[in-house]
Design a protein around this motif. Structure first.
Motif, mmCIF file in Angstrom:
data_model
loop_
_atom_site.group_PDB
_atom_site.id
_atom_site.type_symbol
_atom_site.label_atom_id
_atom_site.label_comp_id
_atom_site.label_asym_id
_atom_site.label_seq_id
_atom_site.Cartn_x
_atom_site.Cartn_y
_atom_site.Cartn_z
ATOM 1 N N VAL A 10 0.846 -1.185 0.000
ATOM 2 C CA VAL A 10 0.000 0.000 0.000
ATOM 3 C C VAL A 10 0.885 1.239 0.000
ATOM 4 O O VAL A 10 1.954 1.257 0.623
ATOM 5 C CB VAL A 10 -0.931 0.010 1.237
ATOM 6 N N ASP A 11 0.465 2.258 -0.717
ATOM 7 C CA ASP A 11 1.203 3.523 -0.784
ATOM 8 C C ASP A 11 0.676 4.445 0.317
ATOM 9 O O ASP A 11 -0.451 4.949 0.232
ATOM 10 C CB ASP A 11 1.009 4.163 -2.157
ATOM 11 N N THR A 12 1.479 4.663 1.344
ATOM 12 C CA THR A 12 1.044 5.492 2.479
ATOM 13 C C THR A 12 1.793 6.827 2.548
ATOM 14 O O THR A 12 1.761 7.509 3.569
ATOM 15 C CB THR A 12 1.236 4.728 3.806
ATOM 16 N N LYS A 13 2.461 7.202 1.460
ATOM 17 C CA LYS A 13 3.263 8.428 1.478
ATOM 18 C C LYS A 13 2.411 9.655 1.803
ATOM 19 O O LYS A 13 2.831 10.544 2.556
ATOM 20 C CB LYS A 13 3.971 8.630 0.144
ATOM 21 N N ASN A 14 1.205 9.704 1.273
ATOM 22 C CA ASN A 14 0.352 10.880 1.508
ATOM 23 C C ASN A 14 -0.020 11.037 2.980
ATOM 24 O O ASN A 14 -0.273 12.146 3.463
ATOM 25 C CB ASN A 14 -0.922 10.801 0.664
ATOM 26 N N ILE A 15 -0.030 9.916 3.719
ATOM 27 C CA ILE A 15 -0.321 9.976 5.155
ATOM 28 C C ILE A 15 0.932 10.360 5.937
ATOM 29 O O ILE A 15 0.923 11.296 6.739
ATOM 30 C CB ILE A 15 -0.854 8.625 5.666
ATOM 31 N N PHE A 16 2.027 9.644 5.690
ATOM 32 C CA PHE A 16 3.236 9.866 6.479
ATOM 33 C C PHE A 16 3.929 11.184 6.155
ATOM 34 O O PHE A 16 4.699 11.696 6.977
ATOM 35 C CB PHE A 16 4.196 8.683 6.320
ATOM 36 N N ASP A 17 3.652 11.755 4.982
ATOM 37 C CA ASP A 17 4.189 13.083 4.665
ATOM 38 C C ASP A 17 3.717 14.137 5.657
ATOM 39 O O ASP A 17 4.365 15.178 5.831
ATOM 40 C CB ASP A 17 3.767 13.511 3.258
ATOM 41 N N LYS A 18 2.583 13.866 6.312
ATOM 42 C CA LYS A 18 2.006 14.829 7.261
ATOM 43 C C LYS A 18 2.426 14.552 8.705
ATOM 44 O O LYS A 18 2.072 15.311 9.602
ATOM 45 C CB LYS A 18 0.480 14.788 7.164
ATOM 46 N N LEU A 19 3.179 13.468 8.905
ATOM 47 C CA LEU A 19 3.572 13.086 10.252
ATOM 48 C C LEU A 19 5.037 13.456 10.521
ATOM 49 O O LEU A 19 5.790 13.772 9.606
ATOM 50 C CB LEU A 19 3.357 11.586 10.464
ATOM 51 N N LYS A 20 5.425 13.387 11.784
ATOM 52 C CA LYS A 20 6.746 13.849 12.213
ATOM 53 C C LYS A 20 7.889 13.116 11.526
ATOM 54 O O LYS A 20 8.947 13.696 11.279
ATOM 55 C CB LYS A 20 6.863 13.706 13.731
ATOM 56 N N ILE A 21 7.696 11.834 11.209
ATOM 57 C CA ILE A 21 8.766 11.051 10.610
ATOM 58 C C ILE A 21 9.185 11.585 9.252
ATOM 59 O O ILE A 21 10.303 11.329 8.787
ATOM 60 C CB ILE A 21 8.332 9.567 10.487
ATOM 61 N N SER A 22 8.361 12.359 8.605
ATOM 62 C CA SER A 22 8.621 12.818 7.235
ATOM 63 C C SER A 22 9.876 13.681 7.117
ATOM 64 O O SER A 22 10.425 13.825 6.015
ATOM 65 C CB SER A 22 7.422 13.581 6.683
ATOM 66 N N VAL A 23 10.337 14.272 8.196
ATOM 67 C CA VAL A 23 11.533 15.113 8.142
ATOM 68 C C VAL A 23 12.805 14.316 8.422
ATOM 69 O O VAL A 23 13.909 14.867 8.378
ATOM 70 C CB VAL A 23 11.426 16.301 9.134
ATOM 71 N N SER A 24 12.675 13.021 8.707
ATOM 72 C CA SER A 24 13.832 12.188 8.986
ATOM 73 C C SER A 24 14.644 11.930 7.719
ATOM 74 O O SER A 24 14.090 11.806 6.614
ATOM 75 C CB SER A 24 13.382 10.855 9.582
ATOM 76 N N LYS A 25 15.945 11.818 7.865
ATOM 77 C CA LYS A 25 16.844 11.638 6.726
ATOM 78 C C LYS A 25 16.520 10.380 5.920
ATOM 79 O O LYS A 25 16.557 10.389 4.681
ATOM 80 C CB LYS A 25 18.291 11.576 7.238
ATOM 81 N N ASP A 26 16.205 9.276 6.603
ATOM 82 C CA ASP A 26 15.949 8.001 5.915
ATOM 83 C C ASP A 26 14.464 7.716 5.713
ATOM 84 O O ASP A 26 14.072 6.574 5.482
ATOM 85 C CB ASP A 26 16.574 6.859 6.718
ATOM 86 N N TYR A 27 13.655 8.769 5.788
ATOM 87 C CA TYR A 27 12.207 8.590 5.695
ATOM 88 C C TYR A 27 11.801 7.841 4.431
ATOM 89 O O TYR A 27 11.110 6.815 4.482
ATOM 90 C CB TYR A 27 11.526 9.959 5.756
ATOM 91 N N LEU A 28 12.229 8.308 3.256
ATOM 92 C CA LEU A 28 11.800 7.708 1.986
ATOM 93 C C LEU A 28 12.522 6.394 1.692
ATOM 94 O O LEU A 28 11.990 5.540 0.974
ATOM 95 C CB LEU A 28 12.023 8.691 0.847
ATOM 96 N N LYS A 29 13.703 6.216 2.272
ATOM 97 C CA LYS A 29 14.481 5.011 1.993
ATOM 98 C C LYS A 29 13.725 3.745 2.386
ATOM 99 O O LYS A 29 13.803 2.719 1.692
ATOM 100 C CB LYS A 29 15.805 5.090 2.749
ATOM 101 N N HIS A 30 12.989 3.797 3.495
ATOM 102 C CA HIS A 30 12.319 2.597 3.997
ATOM 103 C C HIS A 30 10.806 2.613 3.801
ATOM 104 O O HIS A 30 10.144 1.609 4.080
ATOM 105 C CB HIS A 30 12.620 2.434 5.491
ATOM 106 N N LEU A 31 10.250 3.702 3.319
ATOM 107 C CA LEU A 31 8.798 3.821 3.183
ATOM 108 C C LEU A 31 8.262 2.843 2.146
ATOM 109 O O LEU A 31 8.673 2.855 0.972
ATOM 110 C CB LEU A 31 8.434 5.256 2.789
ATOM 111 N N ASN A 32 7.367 1.934 2.569
ATOM 112 C CA ASN A 32 6.676 0.987 1.684
ATOM 113 C C ASN A 32 7.641 0.112 0.877
ATOM 114 O O ASN A 32 7.448 -0.113 -0.319
ATOM 115 C CB ASN A 32 5.743 1.737 0.725
ATOM 116 N N GLN A 33 8.650 -0.430 1.562
ATOM 117 C CA GLN A 33 9.688 -1.191 0.865
ATOM 118 C C GLN A 33 9.755 -2.673 1.246
ATOM 119 O O GLN A 33 10.557 -3.408 0.672
ATOM 120 C CB GLN A 33 11.060 -0.559 1.139
ATOM 121 N N TYR A 34 8.898 -3.140 2.169
ATOM 122 C CA TYR A 34 9.121 -4.483 2.712
ATOM 123 C C TYR A 34 7.857 -5.333 2.732
ATOM 124 O O TYR A 34 6.728 -4.829 2.800
ATOM 125 C CB TYR A 34 9.682 -4.386 4.140
#
Length: 520
Positions: free
Chosen positions: A68-92
């Motif tokens: 599932v693509d949850t980027k639109n949700i997590f983009d609004k949460l605190k984790i979105s500013v983390s350096k490795d945010y996109l590296k692990h998002l929806n990858q497993y």
């Protein structure tokens, strides 16, 4: 419940983030991302019931899951500013197991564990239809055969330990988890939650690859399980109903090793939603365990409890967690460790206490159990003390206090002021339902032994001064001369009851005097 790459966790997470009272704890992912595909990839978080463990699994699943693509949700949460945010998002790939969902009364351990293994096998075959699995291979070998990475999320891993079932199979179960997880290349991360820390046996644990974050020793993930003071202030502000001060009185009181104060999250959400502070603990059915521990009556346990009911902290060194598979605790430290693990007591920096009003009420109820003998009967009749105070019945007040002091409880035999205040605490135990009771509260020119702040618009504020070997007249004069009542008059604008209590240490006799101050 067991599934691989399902939408179930995502759908649960959607309901959580859409809630007006959702608290963003997504920064936990920044810590977990540092463990993915590393030697520290095994994480076990143990907390009492109602501390957000299951809700956290939905967040973790929704972030890592590739279905599932949850980027639109997590983009609004605190984790979105983390350096490795996109590296692990929806990858497993995600393997989710709730171990509590496979138990039915009467089934054997083999039936229980085989249900789990067979469902894992079925899910793997469905997901990897092109793989020719060896039908006789162990489930771990089938995971190896697909040559893929998985994140395992186990909820209530300790279910059979916590429910005290399949006792003879506990080590067998630990070895099942060990064989499935340890040194397996397909494990990108294993996130496991429960109430009880992992059982230790022999010289080491079968699951010794896990880094455990327990209620007793966690100073890394603690802030993500429970609401912080700032988070509760924000919830009260956006709700614009019940005040933060009232919520704090009821549910604040747990402390992390770093000194962060935590609230019980489930109770806070219920209180704000209902606009009513009360004990929501009993809805989990867990408080019977308190009475069971108190029945063990380790040396000094009941005396410590009376002190804690009196608002005192107990100095004690507790190092070891109460763990899955442990025998029934016997010594005082073991009992306290078990009660901390279940969230009944708060422990930090060598000090043990009852966390908050919600738990204070539950402990008060627990000592009404028959195992407390005469004390239990006294507590059941404790309404008489408050009624006698309202009626200014000094003789009856003195008799109730005298009877409690004469109980066969060592702490009540002492003549120091703390022990005498414990006597009064027990006498007025039921008054907590109608009053917020403060000990040694600073008021104007000094400190007051007890101030009773009414919770409703009917009851009168009460100020109590306890004197050892000094007259009730001196106690009452001190209340008036030091202007203890000034603050109360301004706050409540109603008459005030002042109570002087004398304890004669030679004759071991109490005398009381009550005056109602009007229009002062």
């Amino acid at each position: 419940m067991i599934y691989i790459n399902s939408f179930v966790g995502y759908e649960e997470f959607l309901m959580l983030v859409d809630d007006e009272l959702y608290v963003d704890k997504s920064n936990i992912l920044e810590l977990l991302n540092k463990k993915v595909c590393k030697t520290t990839r095994w994480v076990c978080v143990t907390r009492p019931r109602r501390f957000g463990k299951s809700s956290m699994t939905y967040l973790i699943e929704s972030y890592y899951s590739k279905v599932v693509d949850t980027k639109n949700i997590f983009d609004k949460l605190k984790i979105s500013v983390s350096k490795d945010y996109l590296k692990h998002l929806n990858q497993y790939n995600i393997v989710k197991i709730d171990f509590s969902k496979f138990y039915e009364t009467g089934i054997t351990y083999n039936t229980y564990i085989n249900r789990i293994i067979n469902l894992l096998d079925t899910e793997l075959k469905k997901m990897y239809a092109n793989v020719d699995f060896d039908p006789y291979a162990e489930i771990a070998d089938k995971f190896e055969a697909v040559n893929d990475k998985f994140i395992f999320i186990f909820d209530e891993w300790d279910f059979i330990f916590n429910q005290n079932i399949y006792i003879e199979n506990h080590i067998q179960f630990l070895n099942f988890l060990r064989y499935l997880l340890k040194d397996r290349s397909y494990v990108a991360l294993c996130y496991m939650t429960g109430i009880l820390p992992i059982k230790k046996h022999s010289s080491s644990s079968a699951l010794n690859m896990f880094r455990e974050y327990t209620f007793l020793n966690d100073d890394v993930l603690a802030q993500y399980f429970g609401f912080t003071e700032e988070e509760v202030k924000h919830l009260c502000h956006i709700n614009n109903g019940i005040t933060y001060e009232k919520v704090a009185e009821w549910y604040n009181g747990y402390t992390t090793k770093k000194g962060i104060r935590l609230f019980n999250p489930r109770s806070v959400i219920f209180a704000i939603s209902d606009n009513s502070c009360q004990s929501y603990w009993t809805s989990t059915g867990a408080m019977d365990e308190v009475a069971n521990y108190l029945k063990l009556n380790a040396f000094g346990l009941r005396e410590d409890l009376i002190r804690m009911l009196n608002g005192e902290e107990i100095n004690i060194d507790i190092i070891e967690d109460f763990r899955a598979g442990a025998k029934l605790p016997s010594g005082k430290k073991e009992i306290y460790s078990a009660m901390i693990t279940h969230g009944f007591l708060s422990y930090a920096h060598g000090r043990l206490r009852i966390p908050n009003k919600e738990l204070m009420i539950e402990f008060e109820n627990s000592i009404k159990h028959d195992c407390f003998g005469e004390l239990a009967q006294m507590i059941k009749n404790a309404d008489e003390m408050l009624l006698a105070t309202f009626n200014k019945d000094a003789k009856k007040m003195a008799k109730i206090i005298h009877d409690i002091h004469n109980l066969e409880i060592p702490i009540l035999k002492y003549n120091d002021e703390n022990s005498l205040s414990c006597v009064l605490t027990l006498a007025y135990l039921s008054a907590r339902n109608r009053y917020r009771i403060e000990r040694e509260e600073k008021s104007s020119k000094g400190y007051v032994d007890f101030i009773f702040h009414p919770r409703n618009i009917i009851d009168l504020p009460i100020v109590i001064e306890l004197k050892k070997d000094k007259s009730t007249k001196i106690a009452l004069e001190q209340i008036i001369e030091r202007e203890y009542v000034t603050k109360l008059k301004k706050e409540y604008n109603r008459n005030i009851l002042i109570v002087g209590i004398k304890y004669n240490s030679i004759d071991k006799i109490y005398t009381c005097e009550i005056i109602e101050l009007r229009d002062f």
